[in-house]
Design an enzyme around this catalytic site. Sequence first.
Site, PDB file in Angstrom:
ATOM      1  N   CYS A  82       4.901  -2.998  16.793  1.00 59.70           N
ATOM      2  CA  CYS A  82       4.271  -1.956  17.626  1.00 59.70           C
ATOM      3  C   CYS A  82       2.794  -2.317  17.842  1.00 59.70           C
ATOM      4  O   CYS A  82       2.086  -2.650  16.896  1.00 59.70           O
ATOM      5  CB  CYS A  82       4.393  -0.588  16.959  1.00 59.70           C
ATOM      6  SG  CYS A  82       6.108  -0.087  16.723  1.00 59.70           S
TER       7      CYS A  82
ATOM      8  N   GLU B 261       0.828  -1.207   0.000  1.00 56.94           N
ATOM      9  CA  GLU B 261       0.000   0.000   0.000  1.00 56.94           C
ATOM     10  C   GLU B 261       0.865   1.261   0.000  1.00 56.94           C
ATOM     11  O   GLU B 261       1.900   1.323   0.658  1.00 56.94           O
ATOM     12  CB  GLU B 261      -0.924   0.003   1.225  1.00 56.94           C
ATOM     13  CG  GLU B 261      -2.011  -1.047   1.114  1.00 56.94           C
ATOM     14  CD  GLU B 261      -3.049  -0.968   2.233  1.00 56.94           C
ATOM     15  OE1 GLU B 261      -4.196  -1.361   1.966  1.00 56.94           O
ATOM     16  OE2 GLU B 261      -2.731  -0.513   3.346  1.00 56.94           O
TER      17      GLU B 261
ATOM     18  N   CYS C  13      -0.237  -0.571  15.806  1.00 56.91           N
ATOM     19  CA  CYS C  13      -0.098  -0.374  14.360  1.00 56.91           C
ATOM     20  C   CYS C  13      -0.664  -1.552  13.582  1.00 56.91           C
ATOM     21  O   CYS C  13      -0.417  -2.708  13.935  1.00 56.91           O
ATOM     22  CB  CYS C  13       1.393  -0.186  14.046  1.00 56.91           C
ATOM     23  SG  CYS C  13       1.736   0.030  12.290  1.00 56.91           S
TER      24      CYS C  13
ATOM     25  N   CYS D  32       6.244  -5.862   8.452  1.00 52.47           N
ATOM     26  CA  CYS D  32       7.132  -5.147   9.374  1.00 52.47           C
ATOM     27  C   CYS D  32       7.474  -6.050  10.544  1.00 52.47           C
ATOM     28  O   CYS D  32       6.647  -6.823  11.001  1.00 52.47           O
ATOM     29  CB  CYS D  32       6.435  -3.875   9.871  1.00 52.47           C
ATOM     30  SG  CYS D  32       7.516  -2.824  10.870  1.00 52.47           S
TER      31      CYS D  32
ATOM     32  N   CYS E 164       3.259   8.791   0.802  1.00 52.87           N
ATOM     33  CA  CYS E 164       3.705   8.009   1.957  1.00 52.87           C
ATOM     34  C   CYS E 164       4.063   6.621   1.427  1.00 52.87           C
ATOM     35  O   CYS E 164       3.183   5.886   0.965  1.00 52.87           O
ATOM     36  CB  CYS E 164       2.548   7.956   2.960  1.00 52.87           C
ATOM     37  SG  CYS E 164       2.873   6.948   4.410  1.00 52.87           S
TER      38      CYS E 164
ATOM     39  N   CYS F 209      -2.543   7.253   9.598  1.00 54.53           N
ATOM     40  CA  CYS F 209      -1.375   6.702  10.293  1.00 54.53           C
ATOM     41  C   CYS F 209      -1.675   5.354  10.928  1.00 54.53           C
ATOM     42  O   CYS F 209      -2.648   5.211  11.666  1.00 54.53           O
ATOM     43  CB  CYS F 209      -0.942   7.642  11.416  1.00 54.53           C
ATOM     44  SG  CYS F 209      -0.330   9.190  10.828  1.00 54.53           S
TER      45      CYS F 209
HETATM   46  N1  SAH Z   1       8.353   2.090  11.126  1.00 58.27           N
HETATM   47  C1  SAH Z   1       8.414   3.493  11.057  1.00 58.27           C
HETATM   48  C2  SAH Z   1       7.526   4.144  10.002  1.00 58.27           C
HETATM   49  C3  SAH Z   1       6.111   3.645   9.874  1.00 58.27           C
HETATM   50  S1  SAH Z   1       4.798   4.278  10.807  1.00 58.27           S
HETATM   51  C4  SAH Z   1       8.160   4.092  12.410  1.00 58.27           C
HETATM   52  O1  SAH Z   1       7.823   3.355  13.333  1.00 58.27           O
HETATM   53  O2  SAH Z   1       8.342   5.288  12.581  1.00 58.27           O
HETATM   54  C5  SAH Z   1       4.653   5.996  10.673  1.00 58.27           C
HETATM   55  C6  SAH Z   1       4.128   6.615  11.974  1.00 58.27           C
HETATM   56  O3  SAH Z   1       2.771   6.234  12.272  1.00 58.27           O
HETATM   57  C7  SAH Z   1       4.951   6.197  13.182  1.00 58.27           C
HETATM   58  O4  SAH Z   1       5.177   7.288  14.011  1.00 58.27           O
HETATM   59  C8  SAH Z   1       4.029   5.211  13.858  1.00 58.27           C
HETATM   60  O5  SAH Z   1       4.365   5.016  15.201  1.00 58.27           O
HETATM   61  C9  SAH Z   1       2.692   5.866  13.625  1.00 58.27           C
HETATM   62  N2  SAH Z   1       1.561   4.961  13.864  1.00 58.27           N
HETATM   63  C10 SAH Z   1       1.499   3.628  13.736  1.00 58.27           C
HETATM   64  N3  SAH Z   1       0.281   3.157  14.059  1.00 58.27           N
HETATM   65  C11 SAH Z   1      -0.460   4.233  14.413  1.00 58.27           C
HETATM   66  C12 SAH Z   1      -1.815   4.393  14.823  1.00 58.27           C
HETATM   67  N4  SAH Z   1      -2.624   3.348  14.953  1.00 58.27           N
HETATM   68  N5  SAH Z   1      -2.237   5.647  15.064  1.00 58.27           N
HETATM   69  C13 SAH Z   1      -1.415   6.716  14.899  1.00 58.27           C
HETATM   70  N6  SAH Z   1      -0.137   6.620  14.499  1.00 58.27           N
HETATM   71  C14 SAH Z   1       0.344   5.388  14.267  1.00 58.27           C
END
Ligand code: SAH
Length: 341
Positions: free
Chosen positions: A114, A90, A117, A110, A103, A331
């Site tokens: 986290c 995506e 996410c 991944c 983006c 995000c």
């Molecule tokens: N792996 C990288 C880039 C991908 S995510 C990283 O962790 O930075 C891009 C951003 O979106 C990151 O700051 C991540 O923590 C945030 N993110 C992930 N899931 C989210 C969610 N459910 N709500 C808001 N932000 C989120």
Amino acid sequence: MKNIKDYNLDELQEELINLGEKKFRAEQIFKWLYVEKVKSFDDMTNLSLELREKLKQNYTMCNYNIIKKQESSDGTKKYLFDVLDGNAIETVLMQYHHGKTVCVSSQIGCKMGCKFCASTGVKFIRSLTAGEIVEQILAVEQDINDRISNIVFMGIGEPLDNYDNVIKAIKILNNQKGLSIGTRHISVSTSGIVPRIYDLANENIQCTLSISLHATTDEKRSSMMPINNRYNIQELMKACKDYIKITNKRISFEYALAKDNNDNLDDAKQLVKLLKGMLCHVNLIPINKIENGKFSKSTNENILKFRDFLNENGIVATIRRELGSDIDAACGQLRRKNLKE
Ligand code: SAH
């Protein structure tokens, strides 16, 4: 077969020499790919038919097909691209008044895990090559028939876990003989892979570094982001301070606000303590709830209070506009998709 978009100009010159061709052909090909943006070797009309044939035999162009495209009421577009090996990724286009931002995903899946996410919980398949990253921008540009001005590595994957390919993609995108996207218009976001932050600092490229911080104590951060067990907040902050010293560039800290988890004034106070005096900016993201996720969005009131507290205490903070949430493009909402899905 090799992907012709995996090479920066100097490497393409090597390739051409190895094929028994003159070096300057590389620049012609590079222009066809990134200035004219052709989709076939047959369109490279200043090359001999023989050379075009040779290229076809040795390289693919890696043109993505759009499997699915969704459009949000705010103009955000989410693409599902066929990456030509049975997998799909995506990519999201966001339209701001200052330009169009893509983006990009850096991996198929991944490994970071986290908890908040959507990219978590689907199997990691592989990292994308430089050309596969670059193609996301070209494919979006072709679809909208317009130029992209900004790129954020905030799609699926951990960019610093695919370091070499991400750096190469940035160099290809930035090449002035090609797409010529300024590195100042490129952001790399990381969950905090400390050794790679040092590598990036010494790379001497001007891209913006974003750090996904999200919490101010190790206990809380580790409960949200397993990577914190590997590199804790102290190590991460030391790396950030060193990064600023080496590059003289401002870091952007991302902080996703989750209700009753990390959004009260005590958290804000801790955050001020942690960031005081640093050349930085805080990007507050109202957390997007994901399927089966235990975190939910903070109230608007708390989000504003949190921002105001930071600003009143000398930390520049803004709330990220939520784009594309109605098409699961906001995000943390992107997922690796199989073609069969
Ligand atoms: N792996 C990288 C880039 C991908 S995510 C990283 O962790 O930075 C891009 C951003 O979106 C990151 O700051 C991540 O923590 C945030 N993110 C992930 N899931 C989210 C969610 N459910 N709500 C808001 N932000 C989120």
